[in-house]
Design a protein around this motif. Structure first.
Motif, short mmCIF file in Angstrom:
data_model
loop_
_atom_site.label_atom_id
_atom_site.label_comp_id
_atom_site.label_asym_id
_atom_site.label_seq_id
_atom_site.Cartn_x
_atom_site.Cartn_y
_atom_site.Cartn_z
N SER A 250 13.58 86.61 -57.90
CA SER A 250 14.91 86.05 -57.71
C SER A 250 14.95 84.72 -58.48
O SER A 250 13.97 84.35 -59.13
N ALA A 251 16.04 84.01 -58.37
CA ALA A 251 16.14 82.72 -59.05
C ALA A 251 15.11 81.73 -58.50
O ALA A 251 14.74 80.77 -59.19
N ASP A 252 14.63 81.96 -57.30
CA ASP A 252 13.65 81.08 -56.67
C ASP A 252 12.21 81.48 -56.96
O ASP A 252 11.27 80.83 -56.49
N GLY A 253 12.04 82.56 -57.72
CA GLY A 253 10.68 82.99 -58.05
C GLY A 253 10.36 84.37 -57.50
O GLY A 253 11.26 85.21 -57.31
N GLU A 254 9.06 84.60 -57.22
CA GLU A 254 8.59 85.91 -56.75
C GLU A 254 9.29 86.28 -55.45
O GLU A 254 9.29 85.53 -54.48
N LEU A 255 9.88 87.47 -55.42
CA LEU A 255 10.67 87.89 -54.27
C LEU A 255 10.01 89.00 -53.47
O LEU A 255 9.96 88.95 -52.24
N ALA A 256 9.45 90.02 -54.15
CA ALA A 256 8.92 91.15 -53.40
C ALA A 256 7.88 91.93 -54.21
O ALA A 256 7.93 91.97 -55.44
N LYS A 257 6.92 92.53 -53.50
CA LYS A 257 5.96 93.48 -54.03
C LYS A 257 5.93 94.65 -53.05
O LYS A 257 6.14 94.46 -51.85
N ALA A 258 5.62 95.84 -53.55
CA ALA A 258 5.56 97.02 -52.68
C ALA A 258 4.12 97.37 -52.35
O ALA A 258 3.29 97.52 -53.24
N PHE A 259 3.80 97.49 -51.05
CA PHE A 259 2.47 97.87 -50.58
C PHE A 259 2.57 99.19 -49.83
O PHE A 259 3.59 99.50 -49.21
N ASP A 260 1.49 99.98 -49.86
CA ASP A 260 1.44 101.28 -49.17
C ASP A 260 0.77 101.09 -47.80
O ASP A 260 -0.37 100.63 -47.72
N MET A 261 1.46 101.43 -46.74
CA MET A 261 0.93 101.26 -45.39
C MET A 261 -0.33 102.09 -45.16
O MET A 261 -1.21 101.69 -44.40
N ARG A 262 -0.45 103.25 -45.83
CA ARG A 262 -1.62 104.11 -45.64
C ARG A 262 -2.89 103.44 -46.16
O ARG A 262 -3.99 103.66 -45.64
N ASP A 263 -2.73 102.60 -47.17
CA ASP A 263 -3.88 101.86 -47.68
C ASP A 263 -4.43 100.93 -46.62
O ASP A 263 -5.66 100.79 -46.45
N GLY A 264 -3.52 100.26 -45.91
CA GLY A 264 -3.94 99.35 -44.85
C GLY A 264 -4.73 100.06 -43.78
O GLY A 264 -5.75 99.54 -43.30
N MET A 265 -4.31 101.25 -43.40
CA MET A 265 -5.04 102.02 -42.39
C MET A 265 -6.41 102.44 -42.92
O MET A 265 -7.41 102.42 -42.18
N GLY A 266 -6.48 102.83 -44.20
CA GLY A 266 -7.76 103.20 -44.78
C GLY A 266 -8.75 102.05 -44.75
O GLY A 266 -9.94 102.24 -44.44
N LEU A 267 -8.28 100.85 -45.02
CA LEU A 267 -9.15 99.68 -44.99
C LEU A 267 -9.61 99.37 -43.57
O LEU A 267 -10.75 98.95 -43.35
N GLU A 268 -8.71 99.57 -42.61
CA GLU A 268 -9.08 99.34 -41.21
C GLU A 268 -10.17 100.32 -40.77
O GLU A 268 -11.15 99.93 -40.11
N ILE A 269 -10.04 101.56 -41.16
CA ILE A 269 -11.06 102.57 -40.82
C ILE A 269 -12.39 102.22 -41.49
O ILE A 269 -13.46 102.34 -40.88
#
Length: 385
Positions: A250-269
């Motif tokens: 956005s005009a203020d800089g970095e606004l968003a990145k897309a992350f996969d929720m399944r990756d988070g679960m894989g790391l937790e396991i």
């Protein structure tokens, strides 16, 4: 006995423009010998350069090592005609000869290892030589310009196994005592000790042909040194691994990145199976910091440009080895780690050079299950241990 190394770097380079900062396996050329010097028996390593950008890089990237410093070199001693000896003298005067042993390391010899440096230092410390240098034994027949042979009899051509060969100065490592240097004003004087390096270390980087040869040799050496054992750490890049590489602004800089929720679960396991997760990224992003906090990844390191040097530091502080690491990366700045860890993974949409060097090419793309796939692969692999 204080052992100080100088790595002289010039901003200007005619053969290969900006050579010292050019990326070799994703790292600035000078960082190869600098990192080895950090993990050697040297007490101090000084990058001596007229390039302010390099000084800033060194101060930022190697803050975790008290050994490393960067000093500004005069423009008079950074010309094409300036001798290395004049640079050594300027440096010595600048630090008021505050050393017992002065070691000269060349950025154009990136194959140099901490072991090579240590052996040269030992020639002076333990064997009491006044100075020492690295050489390479080459079994080549040499000739004079007048058509006469220099080192063999053409009528009695020796077999390679019977030929002593020639010792050639390869320009990688030099060392001298303070006393000898003050008298001779030269990197080599008095009794000189020789340290033989492997013949692959004969190539110095003066052309792009040399560059490509050395880059291939470095990658090959790293891959050959890999050892398989249980994976205790999974190290990940962020952009192009956790995300698909896209960033919304956005005009203020970095606004968003897309992350996969399944990756988070894989790391937790994975963590439940005693595999620690480490994140190292060159970006210093508040969004990334927030996401890693949500995933409870305490070992999150942002703004790291020289990932390989930092990973060596991490390995040493955690008393582990590269063999115990798995790594997921997607671009050239991950390349050295890809070549050196026990198991390396590339997402399906990684850059081609990373795919060519990774141990395991994932079937899923980044932010589309690549991390989850790698986690499951590591769990299966670790069962054998």
């Amino acid at each position: 006995m204080k052992k100080t190394a100088i790595i002289p770097l010039r901003k200007g380079s005619k053969g290969i423009p900006a050579k010292n900062k050019k990326k070799m396996l994703g790292r600035p050329l000078f960082s190869w010998v600098l990192t080895e010097a950090i993990f050697s028996n040297l007490d101090e390593v000084v990058v001596f350069t007229d390039d302010i950008e390099i000084i800033q890089f060194v101060e930022k990237e190697y803050h975790w090592s008290s050994k490393v410093k960067a000093l500004l070199r005069s423009s008079e001693n950074a010309t094409d005609t300036a001798s290395t000896e004049s640079v050594l003298l300027e440096f010595s005067e600048k630090i008021k000869y505050d050393f017992d042993v002065l070691c000269l390391l060349q950025a154009t010899s990136p194959m140099t290892t901490a072991v090579d440096i240590n052996v040269v230092l030992a020639k002076i410390e333990k064997e009491k030589y006044d100075s020492a240098l690295t050489v390479v034994n080459t079994h080549r027949f040499t000739w004079n310009t007048d058509g006469t042979p220099q080192n063999y009899d053409v009528f009695h051509r020796p077999r390679r196994q019977d030929f002593e060969g020639l010792l050639i100065e390869n320009g990688a490592v030099y060392a001298t005592t303070k006393t000898a240097f003050e008298v001779s004003k030269n990197r080599l004087s008095g009794t000189v000790g020789l340290i033989q390096m492997d013949e692959t270390n004969l190539v110095e980087i003066d052309s792009m042909t040399d560059w490509k040869i050395v880059e291939e040799l470095l990658a090959s050496r790293m891959k050959k040194s890999k050892k398989h054992q249980r994976i205790d750490f999974l190290v990940l890049d962020v952009d192009g691994v956790f995300t698909n590489g896209q960033v919304f602004y956005s005009a203020d800089g970095e606004l968003a990145k897309a992350f996969d929720m399944r990756d988070g679960m894989g790391l937790e396991i994975l963590r439940q199976h005693q595999v620690e997760v480490v994140v190292i990224t060159s970006e210093n992003s508040p969004l990334v910091a927030q996401r890693m906090k949500k995933l409870q990844i305490d070992n999150t390191f942002l703004g790291v440009k020289d990932k390989y040097a930092f990973l060596q530091h991490f390995v040493k502080t955690r008393d582990t080895s590269f063999s115990a690491l798995a790594y997921i990366g997607d671009d050239v700045n991950d390349l050295t780690n890809i070549c050196s860890v026990g198991w390396s993974f590339a997402p399906a949409n990684a850059t081609e050079i990373v795919k060519q060097n990774a141990d395991y090419l994932l079937t899923n793309a980044s932010s589309e299950g690549a991390i989850r796939e790698a986690c499951e692969t590591i769990l299966k692999y670790n069962k054998r241990y």
